[in-house]
Design a protein around this motif. Structure first.
Motif, PDB file in Angstrom:
ATOM      1  N   VAL A   1       3.773   0.067  -5.999  1.00 24.26           N
ATOM      2  CA  VAL A   1       3.233   0.167  -4.646  1.00 24.26           C
ATOM      3  C   VAL A   1       2.007  -0.733  -4.580  1.00 24.26           C
ATOM      4  N   LEU A   2       1.912  -1.523  -3.525  1.00 24.86           N
ATOM      5  CA  LEU A   2       0.718  -2.326  -3.287  1.00 24.86           C
ATOM      6  C   LEU A   2      -0.279  -1.469  -2.519  1.00 24.86           C
ATOM      7  N   ALA A   3      -1.556  -1.728  -2.670  1.00 19.64           N
ATOM      8  CA  ALA A   3      -2.572  -0.926  -1.979  1.00 19.64           C
ATOM      9  C   ALA A   3      -3.673  -1.824  -1.435  1.00 19.64           C
ATOM     10  N   GLY A   4      -4.081  -1.535  -0.219  1.00 23.56           N
ATOM     11  CA  GLY A   4      -5.152  -2.279   0.415  1.00 23.56           C
ATOM     12  C   GLY A   4      -6.083  -1.350   1.167  1.00 23.56           C
TER      13      GLY A   4
ATOM     14  N   VAL B   1       3.514   1.499   4.513  1.00 18.03           N
ATOM     15  CA  VAL B   1       4.228   0.420   5.204  1.00 18.03           C
ATOM     16  C   VAL B   1       5.361  -0.086   4.320  1.00 18.03           C
ATOM     17  N   HIS B   2       6.589   0.164   4.771  1.00 19.19           N
ATOM     18  CA  HIS B   2       7.765  -0.317   4.049  1.00 19.19           C
ATOM     19  C   HIS B   2       7.805  -1.834   4.120  1.00 19.19           C
ATOM     20  N   GLY B   3       8.394  -2.463   3.113  1.00 17.24           N
ATOM     21  CA  GLY B   3       8.472  -3.915   3.115  1.00 17.24           C
ATOM     22  C   GLY B   3       9.863  -4.411   2.766  1.00 17.24           C
TER      23      GLY B   3
ATOM     24  N   VAL C   1       0.399   0.824   0.735  1.00 15.23           N
ATOM     25  CA  VAL C   1      -0.375   1.924   1.284  1.00 15.23           C
ATOM     26  C   VAL C   1      -1.702   1.302   1.719  1.00 15.23           C
ATOM     27  N   ALA C   2      -2.040   1.486   2.998  1.00 16.07           N
ATOM     28  CA  ALA C   2      -3.220   0.853   3.584  1.00 16.07           C
ATOM     29  C   ALA C   2      -4.199   1.916   4.061  1.00 16.07           C
TER      30      ALA C   2
ATOM     31  N   LEU D   1       0.053   7.898   8.571  1.00 17.09           N
ATOM     32  CA  LEU D   1       0.957   7.008   9.292  1.00 17.09           C
ATOM     33  C   LEU D   1       2.077   6.520   8.382  1.00 17.09           C
ATOM     34  N   GLU D   2       3.180   6.182   8.993  1.00 11.89           N
ATOM     35  CA  GLU D   2       4.273   5.477   8.327  1.00 11.89           C
ATOM     36  C   GLU D   2       4.633   4.301   9.208  1.00 11.89           C
ATOM     37  N   ASN D   3       4.469   3.098   8.659  1.00 10.87           N
ATOM     38  CA  ASN D   3       4.685   1.871   9.429  1.00 10.87           C
ATOM     39  C   ASN D   3       3.863   1.864  10.716  1.00 10.87           C
ATOM     40  N   GLY D   4       2.653   2.394  10.614  1.00  9.38           N
ATOM     41  CA  GLY D   4       1.736   2.398  11.740  1.00  9.38           C
ATOM     42  C   GLY D   4       1.905   3.545  12.708  1.00  9.38           C
TER      43      GLY D   4
END
Length: 167
Positions: free
Chosen positions: A16-19, A84-86, A93-94, A156-159
């Motif tokens: 998972v990427l995280a920002g 946010v799915h990619g 995860v933002a 949120l999921e995808n905003g």
């Protein structure tokens, strides 16, 4: 479980990427956006969490704000967490934190990280969808809603807000 088994287990876990980012406003309620040179659209000041150094999302948002716009600001509460799915990349995860209302002096002190950013501007909340691409517009709007309502961070999921169970 042996050490080798545990290492193999960890290596096989999903990535998972995280920002993390900060939501800054002016006294009129406009939102500070920055324009990156490496992708289209505008974003909040923020970036990747350096988890290999032990950095937390809050620390990353503060570090990235200092790096990107030259302001070292104590951040307020968490406003939103977005999964946010990619396509062609792991999910992101933002995290969005309240950066508060900046003073005129702070706006004048903004110094862009020229290696990553082209410009910055203040945007009326109702104009955010015309500046922010994809789920980011929904994420920032949800973060503003959390500020207004004062009832905690938005999941949120995808905003899009995740439905909360009835009390």
């Amino acid at each position: 479980m042996t050490t080798n088994d545990y290492a193999a287990y960890i290596a096989g876990l999903p990535r998972v990427l995280a920002g993390a980012a900060a939501l800054f406003r002016d006294g009129e309620g406009r939102v500070l956006l920055v324009e990156p040179n490496y992708r289209e659209g505008w974003v909040l000041p923020g970036g990747t969490i350096e988890s290999d150094t032990g950095e937390t999302p809050r620390q990353a948002a503060r570090r990235e704000t200092l790096e990107e716009i030259g302001l070292d600001v104590q951040l307020g509460p968490l406003l939103a967490v977005d999964w946010v799915h990619g396509t062609g990349r792991p999910p992101i995860v933002a995290y969005v934190y309240d950066g508060g209302v900046l003073s005129g002096e702070q706006f004048r002190a903004i110094r862009l990280q020229e290696s990553e950013l082209i410009s910055w501007k203040l945007v009326e909340p109702e104009d955010l969808p015309t500046h922010l691409l994809g789920s980011l517009a929904f994420r920032v709007t949800s973060a503003l809603d959390a500020l207004t309502a004062g009832d905690g961070a938005r999941e949120l999921e995808n905003g899009r807000p995740v439905s909360r169970p009835a009390p």
